[in-house]
Design a protein around this motif. Structure first.
Motif, PDB file in Angstrom:
ATOM      1  N   PRO A 493       7.648   9.755  10.824  1.00 37.28           N
ATOM      2  CA  PRO A 493       6.462   8.997  10.237  1.00 37.28           C
ATOM      3  C   PRO A 493       5.410   8.892  11.372  1.00 37.28           C
ATOM      4  O   PRO A 493       5.844   8.405  12.475  1.00 37.28           O
ATOM      5  N   HIS A 494       4.288   9.082  11.035  1.00 37.19           N
ATOM      6  CA  HIS A 494       3.096   9.106  11.999  1.00 37.19           C
ATOM      7  C   HIS A 494       1.996   8.070  11.626  1.00 37.19           C
ATOM      8  O   HIS A 494       1.010   7.902  12.507  1.00 37.19           O
ATOM      9  N   ALA A 500      -6.260   1.493  -1.860  1.00 42.16           N
ATOM     10  CA  ALA A 500      -7.393   0.565  -2.558  1.00 42.16           C
ATOM     11  C   ALA A 500      -6.368  -0.307  -3.790  1.00 42.16           C
ATOM     12  O   ALA A 500      -6.595  -1.381  -3.981  1.00 42.16           O
ATOM     13  N   ASP A 501      -5.328   0.181  -4.280  1.00 35.75           N
ATOM     14  CA  ASP A 501      -4.394  -0.394  -5.261  1.00 35.75           C
ATOM     15  C   ASP A 501      -3.451  -1.337  -4.718  1.00 35.75           C
ATOM     16  O   ASP A 501      -2.637  -1.937  -5.418  1.00 35.75           O
ATOM     17  N   GLY A 502      -3.747  -1.516  -3.190  1.00 31.69           N
ATOM     18  CA  GLY A 502      -2.476  -2.167  -2.733  1.00 31.69           C
ATOM     19  C   GLY A 502      -1.291  -1.573  -2.164  1.00 31.69           C
ATOM     20  O   GLY A 502      -0.275  -2.228  -1.623  1.00 31.69           O
ATOM     21  N   SER A 503      -1.153  -0.220  -2.580  1.00 30.80           N
ATOM     22  CA  SER A 503      -0.062   0.767  -2.142  1.00 30.80           C
ATOM     23  C   SER A 503      -0.144   0.964  -0.610  1.00 30.80           C
ATOM     24  O   SER A 503      -1.161   0.904  -0.072  1.00 30.80           O
ATOM     25  N   LEU A 504       1.102   1.423  -0.054  1.00 34.16           N
ATOM     26  CA  LEU A 504       1.154   1.431   1.288  1.00 34.16           C
ATOM     27  C   LEU A 504       1.680   3.115   1.276  1.00 34.16           C
ATOM     28  O   LEU A 504       2.681   3.345   0.708  1.00 34.16           O
ATOM     29  N   ARG A 505       0.919   3.691   1.923  1.00 35.85           N
ATOM     30  CA  ARG A 505       1.193   5.140   2.091  1.00 35.85           C
ATOM     31  C   ARG A 505       1.779   5.359   3.447  1.00 35.85           C
ATOM     32  O   ARG A 505       1.133   5.280   4.447  1.00 35.85           O
ATOM     33  N   VAL A 506       2.840   5.839   3.443  1.00 31.51           N
ATOM     34  CA  VAL A 506       3.545   6.438   4.788  1.00 31.51           C
ATOM     35  C   VAL A 506       3.592   7.842   4.816  1.00 31.51           C
ATOM     36  O   VAL A 506       4.042   8.617   4.118  1.00 31.51           O
ATOM     37  N   VAL A 507       2.735   8.459   5.934  1.00 24.07           N
ATOM     38  CA  VAL A 507       2.592   9.934   6.038  1.00 24.07           C
ATOM     39  C   VAL A 507       3.597  10.458   6.974  1.00 24.07           C
ATOM     40  O   VAL A 507       3.874   9.981   8.104  1.00 24.07           O
ATOM     41  N   TYR A 508       4.304  11.370   6.782  1.00 22.69           N
ATOM     42  CA  TYR A 508       5.564  11.999   7.525  1.00 22.69           C
ATOM     43  C   TYR A 508       4.950  13.360   7.892  1.00 22.69           C
ATOM     44  O   TYR A 508       4.501  14.154   6.957  1.00 22.69           O
ATOM     45  N   VAL A 537       3.988  15.234   4.300  1.00 24.75           N
ATOM     46  CA  VAL A 537       4.632  14.531   3.150  1.00 24.75           C
ATOM     47  C   VAL A 537       4.220  12.880   3.186  1.00 24.75           C
ATOM     48  O   VAL A 537       4.406  12.343   4.359  1.00 24.75           O
ATOM     49  N   SER A 538       3.619  12.485   2.152  1.00 32.15           N
ATOM     50  CA  SER A 538       3.276  11.159   1.821  1.00 32.15           C
ATOM     51  C   SER A 538       4.192  10.589   0.793  1.00 32.15           C
ATOM     52  O   SER A 538       4.372  11.043  -0.295  1.00 32.15           O
ATOM     53  N   VAL A 539       4.706   9.479   1.227  1.00 38.15           N
ATOM     54  CA  VAL A 539       5.583   8.540   0.742  1.00 38.15           C
ATOM     55  C   VAL A 539       4.693   7.119   0.357  1.00 38.15           C
ATOM     56  O   VAL A 539       4.172   6.626   1.240  1.00 38.15           O
ATOM     57  N   LEU A 540       4.782   7.055  -1.123  1.00 37.85           N
ATOM     58  CA  LEU A 540       3.839   5.761  -1.498  1.00 37.85           C
ATOM     59  C   LEU A 540       4.875   4.748  -1.836  1.00 37.85           C
ATOM     60  O   LEU A 540       5.901   4.923  -2.531  1.00 37.85           O
ATOM     61  N   LEU A 541       4.477   3.570  -1.398  1.00 43.91           N
ATOM     62  CA  LEU A 541       5.199   2.155  -1.629  1.00 43.91           C
ATOM     63  C   LEU A 541       4.317   1.267  -2.465  1.00 43.91           C
ATOM     64  O   LEU A 541       3.498   0.838  -2.135  1.00 43.91           O
ATOM     65  N   HIS A 542       4.469   1.654  -3.863  1.00 43.77           N
ATOM     66  CA  HIS A 542       3.569   0.802  -4.876  1.00 43.77           C
ATOM     67  C   HIS A 542       3.943  -0.519  -4.971  1.00 43.77           C
ATOM     68  O   HIS A 542       5.139  -0.898  -4.939  1.00 43.77           O
TER      69      HIS A 542
END
Length: 648
Positions: A493-494, A500-508, A537-542
């Motif tokens: 992860p970097h 905008a919808d409150g989600s957190l995107r973690v980019v690997y 790869v993007s992992v989304l935490l909704h």
């Protein structure tokens, strides 16, 4: 009579004995009237069967009446209770429809001889008496309303220990093995802050909204917690059946000793929340992977400076039985002082909370707050110790002590019931947790590194961008917080980016040194071998979808109704008058004893230490053998039998 006058103060004393009734005698009158009104005394006489042994001509109800009075009085010891009640023994026993007060020795023998059957019959009557008379005519029990508007009824199951301090005894080869009076009641066990040689553990069940006791199950040492848990669940099931409530909407707040998979398998069908004791769950791959993602929520209590980071892990297998639980991991930095709970790893303290409450109705913070709210259970024990103190030693036998503690809880429930009749008050509603803000307004106002108020849902990846190419779902999340590509390379992860919808995107991202020679590059990259950048790869935490309603706790005051019942008659004057003996009764003639008679009475007094057989042998030596055996109605033989009768 002596009179002392000092200006406006006049004090008069007299040599005549005129004892005043104890200040708690009025409450005994009130309690006994209630027990007679609802036929509790007659039910005890009929259903609690116990064969008499060496406690004289008394019935079981006689001894239970003494225990009821002892619990109501709050006297420190039975000796002090008997000293206060002895001048009023006849009216005291008359309140319970009895005519004779058992002696302390008879009560001790009764409690020592008690067995399981009569105590269990008394326990059944205790719960029946609680269930047939609800606090309100419409059978209100209090409840907890979750964020989805669903009603839950909460029960607390917790244990308390009483330590026994014993004197050191000499142990030499010439002396027999030491014998302790509390060996049948206590055993070595965990003592914690309550120092003592041996302990006795008592598991209690309480209704968290009305503060009724539903049962007490004691054992020596650390107790048999799973067996006691099953008994507590049986009592709760009877309560739910009487009030027509569903077990699926019943929440059990359990002590930390039940935080194992084996113990949680016993509570199938109920919702529960407890502190986890099996810290091997931290090594579970799902938990480890979640711990490397941002926390769901942060929790802080108003009276503490500690801030916990909460990680919500649903559907985690706990214990050898594989019980699926929702595991909430709470972390905070370790300090120089060792944390009393949790386990410390690499300077971080980890705490576990196990539950099966739904995520759409309770956030991770709600789960932790519900468990920590068990702190209200400790003042309940404190009130119990101040008013009744059921953990004091009343008997040196296990079932005798169990009987006493059952009577103590019975008095507690009676005070609650009578207090509600004196001052009936409606249920009070407390906002246990505020409503969650709307997701859109929250996303617009929250800072980038902050977590949403509802927590995150399971991590998801993007949809496929080309047919036949690897998607984000093909990159498995690892326990060390990295992604593993289909070719076996590692993506680190970097970047964390708030959407905008409150989600957190973690980019690997992977390393170019791994992607350039990869044989699967054509299937993985957008332009295949022509791509000059490594795979990302993007992992989304909704944000988790949770109801927008606040948590509402509805209950009654913990102390108000009991204290109303206690203070109702304790500040009033109670007069007890006994009718004088009838004039028609002939006066008893004075008995003139001979020296032989005095020998009989001296021997009878010694009989309490040496048994009646010693007295019989003594008289066989002092009287003619043939005359003693041939004439059983001889005056001296009759006196000997009367003196030995209380010990028969």
């Amino acid at each position: 009579m002596t009179s002392i006058a000092d200006h406006a103060v006049k004090i008069q004393t007299t040599s005549e004995s005129n004892p005043s009734p104890p200040f708690w005698f009025g409450e005994v009158v009130l309690m006994s009237s209630s027990l007679r009104k609802h036929s509790v005394l007659s039910k005890i006489s009929e259903q609690v069967r116990f064969a008499r042994k060496r406690f004289g001509c008394y019935e079981t109800i006689d001894f239970l009446a003494v225990l009821f009075g002892y619990a109501i009085s709050g006297e420190r010891t039975l000796e002090e209770f008997y000293q206060r009640i002895q001048p009023f023994a006849v009216p005291f026993m008359a309140l319970f429809d009895r005519d004779q007060l058992p002696s302390r020795s008879a009560l001790s023998r009764f409690l020592a001889a008690l067995t399981e059957a009569p105590v269990e019959a008394l326990r059944t009557l205790f719960l029946d008496d609680l269930l047939v008379r609800p606090l309100t005519p419409d059978k209100q029990t209090g409840n907890l309303l979750d964020r989805a508007g669903t009603s839950w009824i909460v029960f607390d199951i917790d244990g308390t220990r009483e330590a026994a301090r014993q004197r050191a005894l000499p142990q030499t080869d010439e002396l027999p093995p030491a014998f302790r009076r509390l060996d049948d009641v206590c055993a070595p066990g965990y003592r914690g802050r309550k120092r003592g040689e041996v302990v006795r553990t008592r598991t209690t069940v309480s209704q968290a909204h009305s503060y009724h006791w539903l049962g007490s199950f004691g054992n020596k040492g650390n107790g048999h917690y799973r067996e006691e848990l099953r008994k507590g669940l049986a009592a709760i099931t009877r309560y739910l059946t009487a009030y027509q409530l569903e077990p699926s909407h019943t929440l059990l707040r359990l002590d930390g000793q039940y935080g194992t998979g084996a113990a949680l398998s016993e509570v199938a069908g109920f919702a529960f929340v407890t502190r986890g004791q099996d810290y091997s769950v931290l090594d579970h791959p799902l938990v480890q992977a979640r711990l490397h993602l941002p926390p769901d929520q942060f929790q802080q209590r108003p009276e503490s400076q500690m801030v916990r980071s909460l990680y919500d892990c649903p559907q985690v297998s706990v214990g050898p039985a594989g019980v699926l639980c929702r595991v909430v991991v709470a972390t905070h930095p370790a300090t120089k002082k060792k944390s009393p709970v949790g386990v410390t790893r690499a300077g971080v303290v980890y705490e576990l909370f196990f539950t099966n409450l739904p995520q759409h109705a309770f956030t991770a913070c709600d789960v932790v707050e519900l468990y920590l709210h068990r702190g209200a259970f400790e003042p309940l024990f404190s009130d119990e110790d101040q008013e009744i103190d059921p953990d004091r030693w009343c008997s040196q036998s296990a079932w005798g002590q169990e009987c006493w503690q059952l009577i103590a809880q019975w008095v507690w429930n009676l005070r609650l019931e009578l207090g509600h009749q004196v001052e009936p008050t409606p249920l009070r509603t407390t906002e246990f947790a505020a409503a969650l803000p709307h997701l859109n307004s929250q996303a617009a106002t929250c800072a980038a590194p902050s977590a949403p108020a509802s927590g995150y849902g399971p991590p998801t990846t993007a949809t496929p961008f080309k047919t036949g190419r690897f998607t984000g779902a093909d990159f498995a999340l690892q326990p060390d917080g990295t992604l593993r590509c289909p070719a076996g390379s590692t993506l680190l992860p970097h970047e964390h980016r708030r959407e905008a919808d409150g989600s957190l995107r973690v980019v690997y991202g992977a390393s170019m040194h791994s992607c350039r020679p990869c044989p699967l590059r054509e299937q993985c990259q957008w332009n295949g071998n022509a791509t000059a950048k490594p795979r990302q790869v993007s992992v989304l935490l909704h944000p988790l979808t949770v109801g927008d309603k606040p948590l509402l706790w509805r209950d009654w005051s913990r102390r108000e109704h009991r204290r109303v019942c206690i203070q109702l008659v304790r500040h009033q004057r109670v007069e007890v008058s006994l009718s004088p003996p009838s004039a028609d009764e002939p006066a008893s003639a004075e008995m003139i004893l001979s020296r032989a008679h005095q020998t009989v009475w001296r021997s009878a007094g010694f009989c309490s230490l040496a048994r009646s057989s010693f007295v019989n042998d003594l008289f066989r030596r002092s009287l003619p053998v043939g005359r003693y055996r041939a004439d059983p109605h001889h005056e001296q033989a009759s006196l000997c039998k009367q003196a030995a009768r209380p010990l028969a």
